[in-house]
Design a protein around this motif. Structure first.
Motif, PDB file in Angstrom:
ATOM      1  N   PHE A 213      22.519  34.876   6.277  1.00  0.00           N
ATOM      2  CA  PHE A 213      21.386  35.014   7.177  1.00  0.00           C
ATOM      3  C   PHE A 213      21.612  36.187   8.119  1.00  0.00           C
ATOM      4  O   PHE A 213      22.641  36.272   8.777  1.00  0.00           O
ATOM      5  N   ASN A 214      20.647  37.099   8.165  1.00  0.00           N
ATOM      6  CA  ASN A 214      20.701  38.252   9.069  1.00  0.00           C
ATOM      7  C   ASN A 214      19.526  38.118  10.024  1.00  0.00           C
ATOM      8  O   ASN A 214      18.459  38.689   9.794  1.00  0.00           O
ATOM      9  N   GLY A 215      19.723  37.326  11.061  1.00  0.00           N
ATOM     10  CA  GLY A 215      18.650  37.038  12.007  1.00  0.00           C
ATOM     11  C   GLY A 215      17.957  38.265  12.563  1.00  0.00           C
ATOM     12  O   GLY A 215      16.732  38.382  12.475  1.00  0.00           O
ATOM     13  N   PRO A 216      18.716  39.214  13.140  1.00  0.00           N
ATOM     14  CA  PRO A 216      18.051  40.382  13.715  1.00  0.00           C
ATOM     15  C   PRO A 216      17.216  41.155  12.693  1.00  0.00           C
ATOM     16  O   PRO A 216      16.189  41.720  13.025  1.00  0.00           O
ATOM     17  N   GLY A 217      17.649  41.144  11.440  1.00  0.00           N
ATOM     18  CA  GLY A 217      16.936  41.876  10.397  1.00  0.00           C
ATOM     19  C   GLY A 217      15.604  41.261  10.006  1.00  0.00           C
ATOM     20  O   GLY A 217      14.745  41.942   9.462  1.00  0.00           O
ATOM     21  N   ILE A 218      15.435  39.956  10.265  1.00  0.00           N
ATOM     22  CA  ILE A 218      14.181  39.305   9.866  1.00  0.00           C
ATOM     23  C   ILE A 218      13.416  38.705  11.037  1.00  0.00           C
ATOM     24  O   ILE A 218      12.380  38.092  10.835  1.00  0.00           O
ATOM     25  N   LEU A 219      13.895  38.910  12.251  1.00  0.00           N
ATOM     26  CA  LEU A 219      13.230  38.329  13.420  1.00  0.00           C
ATOM     27  C   LEU A 219      11.770  38.766  13.518  1.00  0.00           C
ATOM     28  O   LEU A 219      10.881  37.952  13.785  1.00  0.00           O
ATOM     29  N   GLY A 220      11.498  40.027  13.262  1.00  0.00           N
ATOM     30  CA  GLY A 220      10.121  40.524  13.322  1.00  0.00           C
ATOM     31  C   GLY A 220       9.216  39.815  12.323  1.00  0.00           C
ATOM     32  O   GLY A 220       8.092  39.427  12.651  1.00  0.00           O
ATOM     33  N   ALA A 221       9.710  39.622  11.107  1.00  0.00           N
ATOM     34  CA  ALA A 221       8.922  38.924  10.086  1.00  0.00           C
ATOM     35  C   ALA A 221       8.686  37.472  10.480  1.00  0.00           C
ATOM     36  O   ALA A 221       7.577  36.940  10.294  1.00  0.00           O
ATOM     37  N   ILE A 222       9.697  36.838  11.047  1.00  0.00           N
ATOM     38  CA  ILE A 222       9.544  35.443  11.504  1.00  0.00           C
ATOM     39  C   ILE A 222       8.474  35.363  12.581  1.00  0.00           C
ATOM     40  O   ILE A 222       7.588  34.511  12.528  1.00  0.00           O
ATOM     41  N   GLN A 223       8.559  36.252  13.553  1.00  0.00           N
ATOM     42  CA  GLN A 223       7.586  36.232  14.642  1.00  0.00           C
ATOM     43  C   GLN A 223       6.167  36.518  14.124  1.00  0.00           C
ATOM     44  O   GLN A 223       5.199  35.916  14.579  1.00  0.00           O
ATOM     45  N   LYS A 224       6.052  37.413  13.168  1.00  0.00           N
ATOM     46  CA  LYS A 224       4.740  37.740  12.586  1.00  0.00           C
ATOM     47  C   LYS A 224       4.165  36.539  11.859  1.00  0.00           C
ATOM     48  O   LYS A 224       2.979  36.210  12.019  1.00  0.00           O
ATOM     49  N   LEU A 225       4.977  35.857  11.054  1.00  0.00           N
ATOM     50  CA  LEU A 225       4.508  34.674  10.333  1.00  0.00           C
ATOM     51  C   LEU A 225       4.157  33.543  11.296  1.00  0.00           C
ATOM     52  O   LEU A 225       3.213  32.785  11.045  1.00  0.00           O
ATOM     53  N   MET A 226       4.894  33.424  12.388  1.00  0.00           N
ATOM     54  CA  MET A 226       4.593  32.378  13.382  1.00  0.00           C
ATOM     55  C   MET A 226       3.251  32.642  14.057  1.00  0.00           C
ATOM     56  O   MET A 226       2.542  31.707  14.427  1.00  0.00           O
ATOM     57  N   ALA A 227       2.896  33.904  14.204  1.00  0.00           N
ATOM     58  CA  ALA A 227       1.655  34.268  14.900  1.00  0.00           C
ATOM     59  C   ALA A 227       0.421  34.115  14.007  1.00  0.00           C
ATOM     60  O   ALA A 227      -0.695  33.999  14.500  1.00  0.00           O
TER      61      ALA A 227
ATOM     62  N   ARG B 176      22.565  25.725   8.652  1.00  0.00           N
ATOM     63  CA  ARG B 176      21.446  25.139   9.393  1.00  0.00           C
ATOM     64  C   ARG B 176      21.615  25.376  10.894  1.00  0.00           C
ATOM     65  O   ARG B 176      20.696  25.824  11.571  1.00  0.00           O
ATOM     66  N   ASP B 177      22.829  25.131  11.405  1.00  0.00           N
ATOM     67  CA  ASP B 177      23.084  25.323  12.837  1.00  0.00           C
ATOM     68  C   ASP B 177      23.054  26.791  13.233  1.00  0.00           C
ATOM     69  O   ASP B 177      22.520  27.139  14.287  1.00  0.00           O
ATOM     70  N   ASP B 178      23.612  27.664  12.386  1.00  0.00           N
ATOM     71  CA  ASP B 178      23.597  29.107  12.688  1.00  0.00           C
ATOM     72  C   ASP B 178      22.162  29.631  12.789  1.00  0.00           C
ATOM     73  O   ASP B 178      21.819  30.358  13.725  1.00  0.00           O
ATOM     74  N   VAL B 179      21.337  29.269  11.827  1.00  0.00           N
ATOM     75  CA  VAL B 179      19.946  29.724  11.826  1.00  0.00           C
ATOM     76  C   VAL B 179      19.202  29.139  13.019  1.00  0.00           C
ATOM     77  O   VAL B 179      18.511  29.854  13.756  1.00  0.00           O
ATOM     78  N   ALA B 180      19.348  27.837  13.228  1.00  0.00           N
ATOM     79  CA  ALA B 180      18.654  27.171  14.341  1.00  0.00           C
ATOM     80  C   ALA B 180      19.084  27.753  15.679  1.00  0.00           C
ATOM     81  O   ALA B 180      18.236  28.020  16.550  1.00  0.00           O
ATOM     82  N   ASN B 181      20.373  27.977  15.873  1.00  0.00           N
ATOM     83  CA  ASN B 181      20.860  28.527  17.142  1.00  0.00           C
ATOM     84  C   ASN B 181      20.350  29.944  17.372  1.00  0.00           C
ATOM     85  O   ASN B 181      19.966  30.303  18.485  1.00  0.00           O
ATOM     86  N   PHE B 182      20.324  30.760  16.323  1.00  0.00           N
ATOM     87  CA  PHE B 182      19.781  32.111  16.457  1.00  0.00           C
ATOM     88  C   PHE B 182      18.320  32.056  16.903  1.00  0.00           C
ATOM     89  O   PHE B 182      17.906  32.773  17.816  1.00  0.00           O
ATOM     90  N   LEU B 183      17.533  31.213  16.248  1.00  0.00           N
ATOM     91  CA  LEU B 183      16.111  31.106  16.585  1.00  0.00           C
ATOM     92  C   LEU B 183      15.912  30.594  18.010  1.00  0.00           C
ATOM     93  O   LEU B 183      15.060  31.107  18.744  1.00  0.00           O
ATOM     94  N   ARG B 184      16.707  29.621  18.402  1.00  0.00           N
ATOM     95  CA  ARG B 184      16.607  29.090  19.782  1.00  0.00           C
ATOM     96  C   ARG B 184      16.976  30.150  20.817  1.00  0.00           C
ATOM     97  O   ARG B 184      16.388  30.188  21.889  1.00  0.00           O
ATOM     98  N   GLN B 185      17.946  30.999  20.496  1.00  0.00           N
ATOM     99  CA  GLN B 185      18.328  32.086  21.403  1.00  0.00           C
ATOM    100  C   GLN B 185      17.177  33.066  21.617  1.00  0.00           C
ATOM    101  O   GLN B 185      17.168  33.818  22.589  1.00  0.00           O
ATOM    102  N   HIS B 186      16.220  33.043  20.702  1.00  0.00           N
ATOM    103  CA  HIS B 186      15.047  33.915  20.808  1.00  0.00           C
ATOM    104  C   HIS B 186      13.806  33.113  21.215  1.00  0.00           C
ATOM    105  O   HIS B 186      12.679  33.466  20.862  1.00  0.00           O
TER     106      HIS B 186
END
Length: 121
Positions: free
Chosen positions: A106-120, A14-24
């Motif tokens: 969790f591979n944050g960099p690998g799914i960051l684009g998909a996360i940003q797309k779903l957020m939009a 939970r903290d690893d995922v949350a921290n990665f997202l906050r860093q972005h």
């Protein structure tokens, strides 16, 4: 501000995922299990995406998804982040409206684009 809800009973994940997202520069709220995740979805209308584990105490992630769609009528996109790779679980998730299924770790960099797309959306 839009938020991402991270639901996992493992504080480390939970903290690893949350921290990665906050860093972005993404706003994050967290929950320890499906029951807390459902409460967060009900109480917080800024949540635009959920990243959720499957196997958790009190309420598993797939039940949380089904209840969010049924009881809350939520259409917030949900990505499952889990160690589970069982086709039946994936089918259940898809039927409930899960938008993505990611097998841990969790591979944050690998799914960051998909996360940003779903957020939009």
């Amino acid at each position: 501000m839009s938020s991402i809800l991270v639901v996992d009973d493992s504080a480390t994940v939970r903290d690893d995922v949350a921290n990665f997202l906050r860093q972005h520069s993404l706003n994050v709220v967290t929950a320890n299990d499906g029951r807390e995740g459902l409460q967060q979805l009900q109480a917080n209308n800024t949540i635009k995406l959920v990243i959720c584990d499957v196997n958790m105490p009190h309420m598993d992630g797939l039940t949380m998804v089904e209840k969010s769609r049924g009881e809350l009528r939520s259409q917030v996109p949900i990505i499952m982040l889990t160690t589970e790779n069982c086709p039946k679980m994936k089918e259940r998730g898809k039927a409930a409206g899960v938008k993505g299924w990611i097998v841990k770790p969790f591979n944050g960099p690998g799914i960051l684009g998909a996360i940003q797309k779903l957020m939009a959306s």
